[in-house]
Write a protein that holds these residues in place. Structure first.
Motif, PDB file in Angstrom:
ATOM      1  N   UNK A 138      49.940 -18.717  49.013  1.00 30.91           N
ATOM      2  CA  UNK A 138      49.737 -19.441  50.266  1.00 30.91           C
ATOM      3  C   UNK A 138      50.033 -20.939  50.194  1.00 30.91           C
ATOM      4  N   UNK A 139      50.137 -21.483  48.986  1.00 30.28           N
ATOM      5  CA  UNK A 139      50.421 -22.921  48.844  1.00 30.28           C
ATOM      6  C   UNK A 139      51.785 -23.066  48.180  1.00 30.28           C
ATOM      7  N   UNK A 140      52.798 -23.329  48.971  1.00 30.82           N
ATOM      8  CA  UNK A 140      54.185 -23.286  48.499  1.00 30.82           C
ATOM      9  C   UNK A 140      54.507 -24.363  47.472  1.00 30.82           C
ATOM     10  N   UNK A 141      53.758 -25.462  47.458  1.00 28.28           N
ATOM     11  CA  UNK A 141      54.050 -26.546  46.510  1.00 28.28           C
ATOM     12  C   UNK A 141      53.631 -26.225  45.079  1.00 28.28           C
ATOM     13  N   UNK A 142      52.820 -25.181  44.905  1.00 24.25           N
ATOM     14  CA  UNK A 142      52.283 -24.859  43.580  1.00 24.25           C
ATOM     15  C   UNK A 142      53.287 -24.084  42.732  1.00 24.25           C
ATOM     16  N   UNK A 143      53.412 -24.497  41.491  1.00 26.01           N
ATOM     17  CA  UNK A 143      54.163 -23.709  40.514  1.00 26.01           C
ATOM     18  C   UNK A 143      53.202 -22.819  39.734  1.00 26.01           C
ATOM     19  N   UNK A 144      52.083 -23.407  39.286  1.00 20.50           N
ATOM     20  CA  UNK A 144      51.063 -22.646  38.562  1.00 20.50           C
ATOM     21  C   UNK A 144      49.695 -23.237  38.867  1.00 20.50           C
ATOM     22  N   UNK A 145      48.672 -22.396  38.780  1.00 19.87           N
ATOM     23  CA  UNK A 145      47.303 -22.877  38.969  1.00 19.87           C
ATOM     24  C   UNK A 145      46.357 -21.982  38.178  1.00 19.87           C
ATOM     25  N   UNK A 146      45.408 -22.602  37.495  1.00 22.00           N
ATOM     26  CA  UNK A 146      44.394 -21.880  36.715  1.00 22.00           C
ATOM     27  C   UNK A 146      43.023 -22.466  37.041  1.00 22.00           C
ATOM     28  N   UNK A 147      42.057 -21.589  37.305  1.00 20.11           N
ATOM     29  CA  UNK A 147      40.682 -22.021  37.581  1.00 20.11           C
ATOM     30  C   UNK A 147      39.817 -21.852  36.337  1.00 20.11           C
ATOM     31  N   UNK A 148      39.036 -22.875  36.039  1.00 19.16           N
ATOM     32  CA  UNK A 148      38.178 -22.885  34.848  1.00 19.16           C
ATOM     33  C   UNK A 148      36.803 -23.421  35.240  1.00 19.16           C
ATOM     34  N   UNK A 149      35.760 -22.813  34.669  1.00 19.28           N
ATOM     35  CA  UNK A 149      34.414 -23.355  34.842  1.00 19.28           C
ATOM     36  C   UNK A 149      33.641 -23.222  33.535  1.00 19.28           C
ATOM     37  N   UNK A 150      33.467 -24.310  32.799  1.00 18.97           N
ATOM     38  CA  UNK A 150      32.609 -24.254  31.607  1.00 18.97           C
ATOM     39  C   UNK A 150      31.189 -23.860  31.990  1.00 18.97           C
ATOM     40  N   UNK A 151      30.518 -23.187  31.106  1.00 22.52           N
ATOM     41  CA  UNK A 151      29.182 -22.659  31.411  1.00 22.52           C
ATOM     42  C   UNK A 151      28.166 -23.747  31.729  1.00 22.52           C
ATOM     43  N   UNK A 152      28.383 -24.931  31.166  1.00 24.60           N
ATOM     44  CA  UNK A 152      27.376 -25.982  31.302  1.00 24.60           C
ATOM     45  C   UNK A 152      27.523 -26.814  32.580  1.00 24.60           C
ATOM     46  N   UNK A 153      28.553 -26.526  33.390  1.00 26.60           N
ATOM     47  CA  UNK A 153      28.808 -27.366  34.547  1.00 26.60           C
ATOM     48  C   UNK A 153      28.835 -26.522  35.817  1.00 26.60           C
ATOM     49  N   UNK A 154      28.412 -27.139  36.917  1.00 26.12           N
ATOM     50  CA  UNK A 154      28.300 -26.400  38.170  1.00 26.12           C
ATOM     51  C   UNK A 154      29.609 -26.337  38.930  1.00 26.12           C
ATOM     52  N   UNK A 155      30.495 -27.314  38.708  1.00 26.94           N
ATOM     53  CA  UNK A 155      31.719 -27.385  39.496  1.00 26.94           C
ATOM     54  C   UNK A 155      32.878 -26.654  38.806  1.00 26.94           C
ATOM     55  N   UNK A 156      33.725 -26.032  39.617  1.00 28.17           N
ATOM     56  CA  UNK A 156      34.909 -25.332  39.117  1.00 28.17           C
ATOM     57  C   UNK A 156      36.086 -26.299  39.104  1.00 28.17           C
ATOM     58  N   UNK A 157      36.881 -26.238  38.056  1.00 26.17           N
ATOM     59  CA  UNK A 157      38.076 -27.080  37.947  1.00 26.17           C
ATOM     60  C   UNK A 157      39.321 -26.233  38.178  1.00 26.17           C
TER      61      UNK A 157
END
Length: 673
Positions: free
Chosen positions: A585-604
């Motif tokens: 859905x986002x044409x400008x993206x080549x690649x994207x990966x979601x990460x969330x370390x266990x100790x943090x509340x926010x997703x990167x």
């Protein structure tokens, strides 16, 4: 914001209302998750099929073949044991107590190199091409017949055994690019019962040293010329020799060092190095050592993309059964030509598609040394055309990069695909963009498939393609997320309590009911206990490490790795589904990966932008669009992201994204804030 003068009772009332709203939101999300599962189930029962809800897709040939293989796996694998030359017949088809995963063909003696060479030559394939070596850097192509492979590898075996005194169960390490000698050495080591271990040339010298020590290696092979690019050549022998001397490794660990020279002016004045050409010029050949059915043939490291790499051990049975599955699953024949890229040495893809697996059934493969993306992003199509490839396989992310450089299919349209029967993408999670692009720009008569499996199982265990000549068409080949279990793999969905889930549309852990087929790993090298703790947490089942569900027709749908699952606000989110939605859905993206370390509340979210796109006019609007897609895909559970822009994602030797390294990067960023 609470105004001054507000009473405690008002504050408590306000906080209670917030809790109630949070609880209602949580319950709503659970209901939406249930609705999603039901919708997936309904779609799976209707999409691309002409039958009523609840009807079954029937394929009597497949159903009988598969049911025979799981209802009585011992009779099934006993019946097909003639794919192997047995120097000594086995006395028992399977013993569950020998090793952590049991042992197939107990008492039998065989040799993988013999089954790849003498067996094929005796059937009239001596002059048949075993593999083509194509070096893009040197524009060089050489074909090697089965007879030539026998002549060269059996002489190397003789030298290794009689001059270097290598013995059965010793470990030898290859630190080589994809050159012909790597294949000859595989065959030579197998011939005398020495265990082969590849280390990708992308790994640093410190990692090589670590593995030499860990595996107690007795022999080490490298070369003087490694192409890093068309403009950069590195002498690995000199680098490793200096490293060994600087760290006094020779005095600590005694092992033989062998040079595979590629440069005619290369000097062998470095101390204690043997030239492989001395071995090849040997006048004597070596008879094969027939070993027990569980004898280790090679050790592979898992990719380590989501955790600590493990030394997976496969036996001399594995190549013959990989060859068997090549015919059963992909319909490969002796005259077919197979290409699998990047397929780095040390990756399971190289073992199950190419090298000994292909040779065990008398086939032909391409050993490609080059770069698929630069300077010529059409080289993949060129190889298919020029070598008349019938089966081609490529890592998903590499195909995606090729697509990004040719979005309208102008370049791919220039090539002749008349020989190609099947194009497979795998190694990472299915990407809908790639499938649609391939479907649009390559001929419609070519099967486009996505394969699923692990290093540990050593082959595809569920697939959306099978040998159509044998089974007809049991799959919806134009919708590649439908997978059916491969004969011999008893696939199950297991819940958190260790019980089988039989209801369609219910997500659980994808596991294989034991025994694993003989193509698969038989243990972790010298660590049987690790097998039990890592893979056998549910008694009687082998844990694949993936999350999946199935529909009313026993089609499996893999939602993603359990390692990539994020726990967020008391819910489980599979990042691969969100990532696929973003790419679509986002044409400008080549690649994207979601990460969330266990100790943090926010997703990167790690983002790589398409290079050919003009600069994003409004970074704010672009990021807003990303948040909207993520919010919609997760039913509102994720409404904030920490966006991190990279030029490229970190990858391992197999081109898979290294999620563990990304998680470490997030930790470092969070720690510095």
């Amino acid at each position: 914001m609470i105004k001054s003068g507000t009473t405690p009772s008002t504050i408590n009332s306000f906080q209670n209302k917030l809790r109630i709203l949070d609880e209602e939101k949580r319950l709503l999300a659970m209901k939406l998750d249930l609705c999603e599962n039901i919708l997936c189930f309904l779609l799976s029962c209707t999409m691309d099929h002409q039958f009523k809800l609840g009807d079954k897709i029937k394929n009597p040939v497949y159903d009988k073949y598969y049911n025979d293989s799981i209802e009585n796996p011992y009779a099934f694998f006993d019946k097909i044991s003639n794919i192997i030359h047995w120097e000594k017949p086995y006395t028992k088809i399977y013993d569950p107590i020998l090793g952590p995963l049991g042992q197939w063909y107990v008492g039998g003696k065989l040799n993988a190199a013999y089954n790849c060479l003498e067996k094929q030559i005796s059937q009239g394939l001596g002059d048949h091409i075993a593999f083509y070596y194509y070096c893009q850097y040197e524009e060089k192509t050489v074909g090697y017949t089965y007879q030539q492979c026998y002549d060269i590898s059996s002489r190397i075996s003789y030298y290794l055994k009689n001059n270097l005194q290598l013995q059965e169960n010793d470990v030898a390490i290859q630190y080589l690019p994809k050159i012909p000698e790597s294949i000859f050495l595989q065959l030579a080591l197998a011939r005398i019962g020495v265990i082969n271990h590849f280390i990708s040339i992308t790994y640093p010298k410190e990692e090589v040293h670590r593995r030499i020590i860990q595996l107690n290696a007795k022999c080490f092979f490298t070369t003087d010329v490694v192409y890093k690019s068309f403009d950069e050549i590195v002498n690995y022998q000199k680098i490793m020799d200096d490293f060994f001397k600087d760290n006094d490794i020779d005095s600590i660990h005694q092992f033989h060092k062998v040079l595979v020279p590629r440069c005619s002016s290369s000097s062998l004045q470095l101390e204690k190095w043997v030239n492989i050409n001395e071995m090849i010029s040997c006048e004597s050949t070596q008879e094969p050592l027939f070993v027990d059915s569980s004898h280790p043939l090679y050790i592979l490291n898992t990719s380590g993309s989501t955790g600590v790499p493990k030394y997976i051990q496969n036996s001399h049975l594995s190549p013959s059964f990989s060859g068997f599955y090549q015919e059963l699953v992909k319909g490969c024949k002796k005259d077919d030509v197979i290409l699998a890229v990047p397929s780095s040495l040390g990756w399971i893809g190289h073992e199950i598609f190419l090298s000994l697996s292909c040779m065990s059934r008398g086939g032909t493969f391409i050993q490609f040394e080059g770069n698929l993306l630069a300077p010529d992003p059409t080289i993949f199509w060129k190889i298919i055309q020029d070598f008349k490839v019938t089966l081609a396989q490529c890592v998903t992310t590499v195909l995606y990069s090729i697509q990004c450089q040719d979005p309208d299919g102008t370049e791919v349209a220039k090539f002749d695909f008349s020989s190609l029967k099947t194009l497979i993408f795998g190694g990472e999670t299915y990407n809908d963009n790639i499938f649609k692009w391939l479907s649009k720009y390559i001929p419609q008569n070519i099967n486009i498939a996505d394969i699923y499996g692990q290093t540990e199982t050593a082959y595809t265990n569920i697939s959306n393609i099978l040998n159509n000549e044998l089974f007809g068409s049991p799959f919806v080949n134009n919708y590649p997320t439908h997978y059916r279990a491969i004969p011999g793999f008893n696939m199950k969905i297991i819940d958190d309590e260790g019980k089988e889930i039989n209801e369609p549309g219910v997500t659980g852990r994808l596991m294989i009911k034991l025994p694993l087929p003989p193509v698969s790993m038989n243990t972790i090298y010298q660590d049987d206990e690790a097998v039990k703790t890592k893979y056998l947490s549910v008694p009687g089942y082998f844990d694949s490490g993936d999350i999946a569900y199935k529909d009313c027709n026993e089609f499996f749908y893999v939602r993603g790795r359990s390692d990539s699952e994020i726990k967020h606000k008391n819910h489980r989110i599979l990042t691969t589904e969100v990532e696929n939605a973003l790419l679509c859905q986002v044409s400008e993206l080549s690649e994207v990966i979601l990460i969330k370390p266990d100790d943090y509340s926010q997703i990167s979210a790690f983002i790589v932008l398409k290079k050919q796109n003009s600069p994003i006019q409004s970074r704010q609007e672009f990021e807003k669009k990303i948040i909207e897609v993520v919010k919609e895909t997760t039913f509102g559970l994720v409404d904030q992201l920490n966006l991190i822009y990279l030029d490229e994602l970190p990858r391992g030797a197999t081109s898979k994204v290294n999620r563990l390294k990304l998680k470490q990067m997030v930790n470092e960023i969070q720690s510095s804030d």
